[in-house]
Design a protein around this motif. Sequence first.
Motif, PDB file in Angstrom:
ATOM      1  N   GLY A 153     -43.785   1.906 -78.478  1.00 12.23           N
ATOM      2  CA  GLY A 153     -44.323   2.520 -77.270  1.00 12.23           C
ATOM      3  C   GLY A 153     -43.755   1.884 -76.013  1.00 12.23           C
ATOM      4  N   LYS A 154     -43.610   0.567 -76.024  1.00 13.92           N
ATOM      5  CA  LYS A 154     -43.021  -0.130 -74.878  1.00 13.92           C
ATOM      6  C   LYS A 154     -41.576   0.315 -74.669  1.00 13.92           C
ATOM      7  N   LYS A 155     -40.840   0.474 -75.762  1.00 17.58           N
ATOM      8  CA  LYS A 155     -39.452   0.929 -75.670  1.00 17.58           C
ATOM      9  C   LYS A 155     -39.373   2.312 -75.031  1.00 17.58           C
ATOM     10  N   HIS A 156     -40.291   3.199 -75.384  1.00 19.86           N
ATOM     11  CA  HIS A 156     -40.305   4.537 -74.780  1.00 19.86           C
ATOM     12  C   HIS A 156     -40.494   4.452 -73.267  1.00 19.86           C
ATOM     13  N   LEU A 157     -41.387   3.576 -72.826  1.00 17.01           N
ATOM     14  CA  LEU A 157     -41.610   3.418 -71.389  1.00 17.01           C
ATOM     15  C   LEU A 157     -40.349   2.907 -70.699  1.00 17.01           C
ATOM     16  N   GLU A 158     -39.688   1.958 -71.304  1.00 14.69           N
ATOM     17  CA  GLU A 158     -38.467   1.402 -70.720  1.00 14.69           C
ATOM     18  C   GLU A 158     -37.380   2.473 -70.623  1.00 14.69           C
ATOM     19  N   THR A 159     -37.290   3.310 -71.652  1.00 16.50           N
ATOM     20  CA  THR A 159     -36.295   4.384 -71.619  1.00 16.50           C
ATOM     21  C   THR A 159     -36.662   5.437 -70.583  1.00 16.50           C
ATOM     22  N   LEU A 160     -37.954   5.731 -70.437  1.00 18.01           N
ATOM     23  CA  LEU A 160     -38.387   6.681 -69.407  1.00 18.01           C
ATOM     24  C   LEU A 160     -37.996   6.200 -68.013  1.00 18.01           C
ATOM     25  N   MET A 161     -38.046   4.902 -67.800  1.00 16.27           N
ATOM     26  CA  MET A 161     -37.618   4.369 -66.500  1.00 16.27           C
ATOM     27  C   MET A 161     -36.134   4.631 -66.273  1.00 16.27           C
ATOM     28  N   ARG A 162     -35.346   4.541 -67.315  1.00 11.61           N
ATOM     29  CA  ARG A 162     -33.910   4.827 -67.172  1.00 11.61           C
ATOM     30  C   ARG A 162     -33.670   6.319 -66.964  1.00 11.61           C
ATOM     31  N   VAL A 163     -34.501   7.150 -67.585  1.00 10.46           N
ATOM     32  CA  VAL A 163     -34.434   8.597 -67.320  1.00 10.46           C
ATOM     33  C   VAL A 163     -34.648   8.852 -65.831  1.00 10.46           C
ATOM     34  N   GLN A 166     -31.803   8.017 -63.513  1.00 12.32           N
ATOM     35  CA  GLN A 166     -30.701   8.974 -63.533  1.00 12.32           C
ATOM     36  C   GLN A 166     -31.048  10.291 -62.851  1.00 12.32           C
ATOM     37  N   GLY A 167     -32.176  10.324 -62.161  1.00 18.29           N
ATOM     38  CA  GLY A 167     -32.515  11.479 -61.335  1.00 18.29           C
ATOM     39  C   GLY A 167     -33.293  12.582 -62.039  1.00 18.29           C
ATOM     40  N   MET A 168     -33.739  12.331 -63.262  1.00 19.20           N
ATOM     41  CA  MET A 168     -34.532  13.331 -63.985  1.00 19.20           C
ATOM     42  C   MET A 168     -36.014  12.963 -63.943  1.00 19.20           C
ATOM     43  N   ARG A 169     -36.863  13.914 -64.260  1.00 23.18           N
ATOM     44  CA  ARG A 169     -38.292  13.627 -64.328  1.00 23.18           C
ATOM     45  C   ARG A 169     -38.613  12.911 -65.635  1.00 23.18           C
ATOM     46  N   ALA A 170     -39.447  11.922 -65.546  1.00 26.32           N
ATOM     47  CA  ALA A 170     -39.883  11.153 -66.711  1.00 26.32           C
ATOM     48  C   ALA A 170     -41.410  11.184 -66.735  1.00 26.32           C
ATOM     49  N   VAL A 171     -41.972  11.639 -67.846  1.00 27.62           N
ATOM     50  CA  VAL A 171     -43.413  11.890 -67.902  1.00 27.62           C
ATOM     51  C   VAL A 171     -44.034  11.249 -69.137  1.00 27.62           C
ATOM     52  N   MET A 172     -45.160  10.604 -68.934  1.00 29.49           N
ATOM     53  CA  MET A 172     -45.945  10.027 -70.015  1.00 29.49           C
ATOM     54  C   MET A 172     -47.276  10.774 -70.083  1.00 29.49           C
ATOM     55  N   THR A 197     -45.832  -2.993 -68.823  1.00 29.23           N
ATOM     56  CA  THR A 197     -44.684  -2.080 -68.766  1.00 29.23           C
ATOM     57  C   THR A 197     -45.110  -0.706 -68.256  1.00 29.23           C
ATOM     58  N   LEU A 198     -46.302  -0.257 -68.637  1.00 30.60           N
ATOM     59  CA  LEU A 198     -46.802   1.028 -68.142  1.00 30.60           C
ATOM     60  C   LEU A 198     -46.989   0.974 -66.630  1.00 30.60           C
ATOM     61  N   LYS A 199     -47.547  -0.101 -66.118  1.00 25.26           N
ATOM     62  CA  LYS A 199     -47.727  -0.257 -64.664  1.00 25.26           C
ATOM     63  C   LYS A 199     -46.380  -0.245 -63.959  1.00 25.26           C
ATOM     64  N   LYS A 200     -45.415  -0.965 -64.513  1.00 23.67           N
ATOM     65  CA  LYS A 200     -44.068  -1.006 -63.935  1.00 23.67           C
ATOM     66  C   LYS A 200     -43.424   0.372 -63.956  1.00 23.67           C
ATOM     67  N   ALA A 201     -43.587   1.094 -65.076  1.00 26.67           N
ATOM     68  CA  ALA A 201     -43.002   2.434 -65.196  1.00 26.67           C
ATOM     69  C   ALA A 201     -43.592   3.376 -64.161  1.00 26.67           C
ATOM     70  N   TYR A 202     -44.906   3.322 -63.986  1.00 29.79           N
ATOM     71  CA  TYR A 202     -45.563   4.193 -63.004  1.00 29.79           C
ATOM     72  C   TYR A 202     -45.074   3.879 -61.594  1.00 29.79           C
ATOM     73  N   GLU A 203     -44.947   2.603 -61.288  1.00 25.45           N
ATOM     74  CA  GLU A 203     -44.465   2.204 -59.959  1.00 25.45           C
ATOM     75  C   GLU A 203     -42.997   2.573 -59.758  1.00 25.45           C
ATOM     76  N   SER A 204     -42.279   2.783 -60.881  1.00 20.82           N
ATOM     77  CA  SER A 204     -40.870   3.182 -60.802  1.00 20.82           C
ATOM     78  C   SER A 204     -40.688   4.695 -60.720  1.00 20.82           C
ATOM     79  N   GLY A 205     -41.798   5.434 -60.771  1.00 23.58           N
ATOM     80  CA  GLY A 205     -41.716   6.886 -60.634  1.00 23.58           C
ATOM     81  C   GLY A 205     -41.983   7.674 -61.892  1.00 23.58           C
ATOM     82  N   VAL A 206     -42.296   7.007 -62.999  1.00 22.41           N
ATOM     83  CA  VAL A 206     -42.667   7.722 -64.221  1.00 22.41           C
ATOM     84  C   VAL A 206     -44.061   8.335 -64.008  1.00 22.41           C
TER      85      VAL A 206
END
Length: 232
Positions: A153-163, A166-172, A197-206
């Motif tokens: 699950g953590k890996k998915h969040l990290e990959t969503l941040m990379r999504v 790259q200018g695409m929408r990333a949604v959890m 990681t979830l908090k970081k992802a949300y702050e990154s725009g996920v």
Amino acid sequence: MIFPKPLVHGRLIKRYKRFLADVELDNGDVVVAHTANSGSMKSCLEEGAEVYLIHVDDPKRKTKYTWEMIQINNAWVGINTAVPNVLVYEAVKNQEIEALTGFTHVKREVKFEDSRFDVFASNEKEECFIEVKNVSLKDKQYARFPDAVTTRGKKHLETLMRVKEQGMRAVMVYVIQRSDVEIFTPAFDIDPDYAATLKKAYESGVEVYPIRAIVSPEKIELGEILPFNLTR
């Protein structure tokens, strides 16, 4: 999601080996049901509680039933972790989630880098990767995730941040398969790394959408989006 045939009623005897459960049916027969849930199922396991199974007509399967839900505190809790993926895919395809409408192409199980996401949606203007998680853990009025440590699950969040980078929408999307909760939070005490990681992802725009499902023996459908708190 309407069940394709009537579910089979019984009572839980015990869950064991993670993916198996003994259930006593109303006619007195004891059957082994597949438990499609790799988590601890903390707060939704109660021996003797009412459960519903679906009979599976597959000669290759050792177990002829799949466990779908359990009654806790007079309310049904969905425990099949495969169900949320179907619910979200159908909802996005049918324009039923307000924040995720306008897509002309919707697919399941689409790979990005070394991760495979549950739903991919696109139109002429944007592309969107959506990861779906099942939530069954309850703590007072809170729905929490995960109920066990999840490096995947953590890996998915990290990959969503990379999504997102790259200018695409990333949604959890967190599908909460129980009605007796009011707010979503990560399970800080169970998996602090995931929570951070979830908090970081949300702050990154996920984008984060915890959606409470309405669970019944006839069907399971998505209900309202719940508020969430990503800080202790």
